[in-house]
Design an enzyme around this catalytic site. Structure first.
Site, mmCIF file in Angstrom:
data_model
loop_
_atom_site.group_PDB
_atom_site.id
_atom_site.type_symbol
_atom_site.label_atom_id
_atom_site.label_comp_id
_atom_site.label_asym_id
_atom_site.label_seq_id
_atom_site.Cartn_x
_atom_site.Cartn_y
_atom_site.Cartn_z
ATOM 1 N N THR A 44 0.808 -1.213 0.000
ATOM 2 C CA THR A 44 0.000 0.000 0.000
ATOM 3 C C THR A 44 0.844 1.268 0.000
ATOM 4 O O THR A 44 1.943 1.299 0.568
ATOM 5 C CB THR A 44 -0.925 0.034 1.233
ATOM 6 O OG1 THR A 44 -1.567 1.318 1.340
ATOM 7 C CG2 THR A 44 -0.135 -0.210 2.513
ATOM 8 N N GLU A 50 0.199 3.717 1.728
ATOM 9 C CA GLU A 50 0.224 4.219 3.101
ATOM 10 C C GLU A 50 1.563 3.942 3.774
ATOM 11 O O GLU A 50 1.876 4.534 4.808
ATOM 12 C CB GLU A 50 -0.912 3.598 3.916
ATOM 13 C CG GLU A 50 -2.303 4.078 3.521
ATOM 14 C CD GLU A 50 -2.568 5.532 3.910
ATOM 15 O OE1 GLU A 50 -1.990 5.997 4.919
ATOM 16 O OE2 GLU A 50 -3.351 6.192 3.204
ATOM 17 N N TYR A 70 -2.339 0.297 10.445
ATOM 18 C CA TYR A 70 -2.512 -0.394 9.164
ATOM 19 C C TYR A 70 -1.223 -0.355 8.355
ATOM 20 O O TYR A 70 -0.752 -1.382 7.858
ATOM 21 C CB TYR A 70 -3.649 0.254 8.380
ATOM 22 C CG TYR A 70 -3.699 -0.148 6.923
ATOM 23 C CD1 TYR A 70 -4.057 -1.439 6.553
ATOM 24 C CD2 TYR A 70 -3.391 0.768 5.919
ATOM 25 C CE1 TYR A 70 -4.102 -1.811 5.216
ATOM 26 C CE2 TYR A 70 -3.436 0.406 4.581
ATOM 27 C CZ TYR A 70 -3.791 -0.885 4.235
ATOM 28 O OH TYR A 70 -3.828 -1.241 2.908
#
Length: 395
Positions: A178, A180, A202
């Site tokens: 990801t 992120e 996460y």
């Protein structure tokens, strides 16, 4: 041409330059980006893929993509009181009975190693796509331990299950990473060599998953790839994600079912693409001669504010922003009705303000480029939600 079939699995519900690459086993039977068989001469085995997260946005699009390539699809879902198969029911010949066609569902869980070992040993996949995750950033602050169990340790469980079954030389593994990971970015745009700075449980869990994939690739000569996917949306996006919240709310306003909706940080900027484009990139990564990690992105950024404006534009309305901070509102031109308000409860404990990907490596090595534009993405989501709210106002 080889026969193909797919075994798919679901649980919850969507880098620095790769170290040295290892030569892969010729028994993998892969194809290069032009579709040419790589090292498959004399190999009569079916090509079998295992997907975790088939009931999610990406899993459903990937299942469709592979079915069009004549794969047979098998899915594993968690045991629950109700089926969470809305996104894939249309892939059955008999959607109501969950029967027929080239897809079957089985039970399994990312938190249970024994189920993973049994499944892998039974189906003997040649490709595994690990898409299962607790993927909501804000939720990860409330469910941090569960997020780590599924997103971090879950990845380790699958890799170990492959080795337990003695299949590390015969399986190609894709890990859904990801954007992120970049979090508090140190450079823009971000590519495979940009340092990570995760800003949520996460992202931290996904960072473990990223590095354990590289570790197993180097330690055990496994064909394992990380796809660092930037934000990708679709009409199948979960309702608790901001893009889908916007299109659902604007669709309700269009049908006079809602007056206004609330958001958090309007100025947060993301690189948004369409999920259907991104699942193709996942498949491409596993068809190459040797494994590597790739950023998948459009290279464009748009703010949450712009997404709201584009959604309203689809229904021929314009929004003017007034006020500042938590008092800012989005007012509909012509009527003066407040359509968007700010609610601090939607702010993240640690914000990620800007993510923009550089997918030049994927373009160069996979010949991958996004097909759907930002405006087309918003339009696709709006059309679907307008129709959804027309049929079912309480959806």
């Amino acid at each position: 041409m080889l026969n193909t079939r797919l075994i798919a699995m679901s649980t919850s519900d969507g880098a620095p330059e790769t170290k040295k690459q290892r030569p892969e086993s010729s028994s993998n039977g892969s194809k290069d980006q032009n579709g040419t068989e790589a090292g498959a001469e004399g190999d009569s085995r079916d090509k079998v893929a295992l997907i975790t997260g088939i009931t999610g946005q990406d899993g459903s699009y990937l299942a469709e993509f592979l079915l069009k390539k004549d794969y047979e699809v098998h899915g594993i879902i968690r045991r629950a009181s109700t089926f969470n198969t809305t996104r894939i029911e249309h892939l059955y010949a008999d959607p109501k009975a969950h029967k027929g066609g080239r897809m079957k569902l089985h039970y399994g869980d990312m938190t249970d190693s024994s189920s993973l070992v049994k499944i892998i040993n039974m189906v003997k996949p040649t490709e595994i796509y690990n898409l299962a995750a607790q993927s909501h950033v804000k939720v990860s602050f409330d469910l941090s331990e569960y997020t780590a169990e599924v997103d971090a340790v879950g990845t380790l469980r699958i890799l170990d299950a492959i080795r337990t079954c003695g299949m590390e030389k015969n399986v190609r593994f894709y890990q859904a990473s990801t954007s992120e990971l970049y979090g508090k970015v140190v450079e823009t745009p971000q590519n495979e060599q940009t340092p990570f700075y995760p800003r949520s449980p996460y992202a931290c869990a996904k960072m473990y998953g990223f590095w354990i994939v590289i570790n197993y690739r180097e330690a055990y000569n496994m064909y394992a790839c990380n796809g660092i996917l930037f934000n990708h949306e679709s009409p199948r996006r979960g309702e608790n994600f901001v893009t889908r919240k916007i299109t659902r709310s604007v669709a309700k306003i269009y049908h006079k079912q809602m007056e206004y909706f609330e958001l958090g940080n309007l100025d947060s900027k993301r690189d948004w693409g369409h999920a259907s484009d991104y699942v193709e990139a996942m498949w491409m990564m596993l068809q190459r001669e040797s494994p590597s990690d790739y950023v998948i992105a459009t290279g464009e950024t748009h703010s949450v504010r712009e997404f709201v404006e584009a959604a309203f534009k689809h229904i021929d309305r314009e929004i003017t922003w007034k006020g500042k901070g938590v008092d800012e509102v989005g007012v509909e031109n012509g009527t003066g009705i407040v359509r968007v308000r700010i609610n601090p409860k939607y702010f993240r404990p640690t914000e990620v303000d800007l993510l923009q990907g550089d997918a030049s490596k994927a373009n160069r090595e996979l010949n991958w480029t996004p097909k759907v534009t930002f405006v087309e993405l918003v339009s696709d989501m709006m059309k679907a939600d307008i129709e959804l709210m027309r049929k079912n106002p309480i959806a």
